[in-house]
Design a protein around this motif. Structure first.
Motif, short mmCIF file in Angstrom:
data_model
loop_
_atom_site.label_atom_id
_atom_site.label_comp_id
_atom_site.label_asym_id
_atom_site.label_seq_id
_atom_site.Cartn_x
_atom_site.Cartn_y
_atom_site.Cartn_z
N VAL A 147 0.78 -1.29 0.05
CA VAL A 147 0.11 0.13 0.01
C VAL A 147 0.69 1.31 -0.19
CG1 VAL A 147 -1.45 1.25 1.38
CG2 VAL A 147 -1.93 -0.87 1.16
N TYR A 148 1.95 1.31 0.87
CA TYR A 148 2.95 2.53 0.93
C TYR A 148 3.27 2.68 -0.33
CZ TYR A 148 6.40 5.54 2.62
OH TYR A 148 7.03 6.58 2.82
N LEU A 149 4.26 1.77 -0.90
CA LEU A 149 4.61 1.82 -2.34
C LEU A 149 3.82 2.44 -3.45
CD1 LEU A 149 7.12 -1.23 -2.25
CD2 LEU A 149 7.65 1.22 -1.72
N LEU A 150 2.55 2.00 -3.37
CA LEU A 150 1.58 2.19 -4.40
C LEU A 150 1.25 3.63 -4.45
CD1 LEU A 150 -0.37 -0.95 -5.05
CD2 LEU A 150 1.55 -0.02 -6.55
N MET A 151 1.23 4.10 -3.09
CA MET A 151 0.71 5.43 -2.66
C MET A 151 1.75 6.61 -3.10
SD MET A 151 -0.85 5.18 1.12
CE MET A 151 -1.33 6.80 1.12
N ASN A 152 3.16 6.21 -3.46
CA ASN A 152 4.01 7.06 -3.24
C ASN A 152 4.18 7.71 -4.42
OD1 ASN A 152 4.97 6.45 -0.78
ND2 ASN A 152 6.73 4.89 -1.51
N LEU A 153 3.78 7.19 -5.50
CA LEU A 153 3.76 7.78 -7.13
C LEU A 153 2.82 8.89 -7.18
CD1 LEU A 153 4.65 8.34 -9.73
CD2 LEU A 153 3.29 6.25 -10.61
N PRO A 154 1.40 8.71 -6.70
CA PRO A 154 0.33 9.78 -6.68
C PRO A 154 0.92 10.92 -5.88
CG PRO A 154 -0.67 7.82 -5.88
CD PRO A 154 0.69 7.36 -6.52
N MET A 155 1.32 10.56 -4.92
CA MET A 155 1.68 11.63 -3.45
C MET A 155 2.86 12.44 -4.05
SD MET A 155 1.18 9.72 0.00
CE MET A 155 1.59 11.33 0.68
N GLY A 156 3.93 11.63 -4.68
CA GLY A 156 4.94 12.26 -5.40
C GLY A 156 4.71 13.36 -6.39
N VAL A 157 3.75 12.89 -7.25
CA VAL A 157 3.27 13.80 -8.38
C VAL A 157 2.48 14.89 -7.86
CG1 VAL A 157 1.83 13.92 -10.28
CG2 VAL A 157 3.18 11.84 -10.16
#
Length: 231
Positions: free
Chosen positions: A22-32
């Motif tokens: 869950v954490y890794l999949l959240m990182n891309l939208p949060m990073g963008v």
């Protein structure tokens, strides 16, 4: 390090698979989102600083980044079971100018900013690795089930015209399914390893350095002359 933080550090376990995924999949939208907002507001603030409008914008960026860093520490703790101490020194008593100088001189402010800039490229790498490994693993493991629903009732790799191998029966799919199960195990290990590496990155940038820990411990003896409100 506080005794509570030290106890958590000693007793921590590897991050769970579910929390890591869950954490890794959240990182891309949060990073963008973080990168887009930071770039927009920072350049808006710099561009209008000459007429003073940009200074409140840049001040808002600083406060928002520090607040977002608190939320990120909570996310790391909730999903990866990694506790990160707050690195901020208590703000000194005095006017707003004194307090703002303290915020700007605090290296943690700039490390927080650097973390959210890095979250975008790091999130891309993590997202690509996770999705590539898991799509390949699940695709191979499920081949005995879904190959018959493909055009012609068979699976050809890499293309229909130039196939290196063809799966057209359950027996021919089983070796690839076994490979898929092995890849699933590797994907689980990769997911947890990537999450552990990101937790170390977050601890390095969002947590206190050794020098800051010493300054924090020294400041505890100066509480009567320092404000206990962090910004």
């Amino acid at each position: 390090m506080s005794s509570l933080a030290a106890e958590r550090e000693l007793s921590r376990s590897d991050p769970s698979f579910g929390g890591s995924l869950v954490y890794l999949l959240m990182n891309l939208p949060m990073g963008v989102l973080a990168f887009a907002l930071l770039m927009a507001f920072i350049w808006a603030g710099i561009g209008t600083a000459i007429v003073w409008i940009g200074l409140p914008i840049l001040a808002l960026v600083i406060l928002t980044v520090r607040g977002a860093a608190r939320m990120e520490r909570a996310r790391v703790y909730a999903l990866l079971d990694r506790y990160i101490d707050l690195p901020y020194l208590p703000l000194p008593t005095g006017g707003q100018s004194v307090r703002w100088k303290a915020r700007l001189k605090d290296g943690s402010t700039w490390r927080d900013l650097g973390y959210f800039f890095l979250l975008f490229p790091v999130g891309i790498i993590e997202f690509v690795l996770v999705t590539a490994f898991w799509s390949t693993s699940l695709g191979l493991a499920g081949l005995p089930i879904y190959y018959r629903f493909l055009p012609g009732g068979e699976y050809r790799f890499p293309t229909w015209e130039n196939a290196w191998f063809t799966v057209d029966s359950t027996v021919s799919a089983l070796p690839w399914a076994a490979l898929g199960v092995l890849c699933v195990a590797l994907s689980v290990a990769l997911t947890k390893a990537l999450a552990g590496l990101h937790a170390r990155l977050a601890t390095a940038l969002l947590g206190p350095t050794q020098a800051q820990r010493r300054r924090l411990e020294d400041s505890w003896g100066e509480v009567p002359t320092m404000s206990t409100v962090n910004g």
